[in-house]
Design a protein around this motif. Structure first.
Motif, short mmCIF file in Angstrom:
data_model
loop_
_atom_site.label_atom_id
_atom_site.label_comp_id
_atom_site.label_asym_id
_atom_site.label_seq_id
_atom_site.Cartn_x
_atom_site.Cartn_y
_atom_site.Cartn_z
N GLY A 1 43.36 36.75 40.31
CA GLY A 1 44.16 37.85 39.79
C GLY A 1 43.65 39.18 40.35
N LYS A 2 44.58 40.13 40.50
CA LYS A 2 44.19 41.46 40.98
C LYS A 2 43.20 42.11 40.01
N ASP A 3 43.30 41.78 38.72
CA ASP A 3 42.35 42.29 37.72
C ASP A 3 40.92 41.91 38.08
N ILE A 4 40.76 40.64 38.50
CA ILE A 4 39.44 40.12 38.86
C ILE A 4 38.98 40.76 40.17
N LEU A 5 39.90 40.94 41.10
CA LEU A 5 39.55 41.50 42.42
C LEU A 5 39.15 42.97 42.30
N LEU A 6 39.80 43.70 41.40
CA LEU A 6 39.44 45.11 41.19
C LEU A 6 38.01 45.21 40.67
N GLU A 7 37.64 44.32 39.75
CA GLU A 7 36.27 44.34 39.21
C GLU A 7 35.27 43.90 40.26
N HIS A 8 35.63 42.89 41.06
CA HIS A 8 34.72 42.37 42.08
C HIS A 8 34.49 43.40 43.19
N GLY A 9 35.54 44.10 43.57
CA GLY A 9 35.43 45.12 44.62
C GLY A 9 35.95 44.67 45.98
N GLY A 10 36.03 43.36 46.20
CA GLY A 10 36.67 42.85 47.42
C GLY A 10 35.78 42.73 48.65
N ALA A 11 34.45 42.92 48.50
CA ALA A 11 33.56 42.84 49.66
C ALA A 11 33.63 41.46 50.32
N GLY A 12 33.78 41.43 51.63
CA GLY A 12 33.79 40.18 52.39
C GLY A 12 35.09 39.40 52.30
N LEU A 13 36.08 39.99 51.63
CA LEU A 13 37.34 39.27 51.41
C LEU A 13 38.48 39.91 52.19
N TYR A 14 39.30 39.04 52.72
CA TYR A 14 40.55 39.46 53.32
C TYR A 14 41.62 39.09 52.30
N GLN A 15 42.56 40.00 52.02
CA GLN A 15 43.57 39.75 50.97
C GLN A 15 44.96 39.80 51.59
N PRO A 16 45.38 38.72 52.26
CA PRO A 16 46.61 38.79 53.05
C PRO A 16 47.90 38.70 52.26
#
Ligand code: PRT
Ligand code: MG
Length: 221
Positions: free
Chosen positions: A73-88
């Motif tokens: 979920g975008k909620d989880i990704l916002l908290e995580h910060g997205g480092a090392g992730l590509y979000q296609p």
């Protein structure tokens, strides 16, 4: 032998709503995580396996390459910060809204106008800090791990930041949404190194997911 592709996802609504997308990509899960206790689930494709993880852990598995792909979920990704992730890809599944909510009758707008300091309980501390910070609202954030709706009822907080889908949970607890922070849906995430090393296997999967999402969106119109 083809590279093994590992997809991390949580059971419950994310798993349920991902199954049709996997099927559209020609992939069938060989076990149901609601029934089976296995955390590694094979699929109808010998080179694709699923990891069943806690929703908040999905980005971590993908960030460190323990999974090549994930659905979070975008909620989880916002908290995580997205480092090392590509979000296609926005998969458009598990949709809801991130909201500020308070007890019915609580004068949220007035409190904010007066510059009152609000106690806000949430699992989404980073998102809440950024939201209130950008608006110049003074808050004391109280970290919870779930059932945020309880906090205002027992005097732990004035307001909460939580996800709202139907609004039934808020209503059942005498709360009302007072502000929308933003729409939320699940995203496909990809480990950046995996995408380079296993591009031949991952790219067709991304395209199949993309087609499935587009077809579903067309069907909804
Ligand atoms: O539940 P658990 O503690 O095991 O883990 P989790 O809550 O992290 O996972 P899960 O499976 O409940 O949620 C996974 C993802 O689904 C979340 O990260 C969101 O991206 C997405 N999602 C979509 C939701 C909702 N809709 C949702 N309504 N996640 C949670 N809710 C909860 C909300 O927190 C609130 O308590 O449902 C309640 C509100 O629902 P309504 O319909 O009453 O408004
Ligand atoms: Mg939940």
């Amino acid at each position: 032998m083809p590279a093994v592709i590992t997809l991390a996802l949580s059971k419950g609504r994310i798993f349920d709503e991902t199954l049709p997308l996997l099927e559209a990509a020609g992939i069938r899960a060989l076990a149901d995580p609601e029934v089976s206790r296995e955390l590694v689930i094979g699929t109808s494709r010998a080179d694709v396996r699923l990891l069943v993880v806690r929703a908040a852990d999905t980005p971590t598995y993908v960030q460190y390459g323990a999974a090549d792909l994930g659905i979070a979920g975008k909620d989880i990704l916002l908290e995580h910060g997205g480092a090392g992730l590509y979000q296609p890809l926005d998969l458009g599944i598990a949709a809801c809204r991130m909201m500020v909510a308070a007890p019915e009758g609580f004068d949220y707008a007035g409190s904010v106008r007066r510059g009152a300091r609000l106690r806000v309980a949430t699992k989404y501390v980073k998102t809440a800090r950024e939201h209130f910070g950008a608006k110049g609202v003074h808050v004391d954030l109280i970290k919870l791990y779930g059932s945020m709706e309880l906090a205002p009822l027992v005097g732990l907080a004035d307001a909460i930041v939580d996800l709202v889908a139907t609004g039934n949970t808020l209503r059942a607890n005498g709360l009302a949404a007072v502000e929308e922070i933003g729409p939320i849906s699940a995203r496909l995430i990809v480990n950046q190194a995996s995408l380079k090393v296993k591009r031949g296997a991952i790219q067709p999967l991304l395209e199949a997911f993309g087609r499935a999402v587009a077809a579903r969106a067309a069907g909804n119109r």
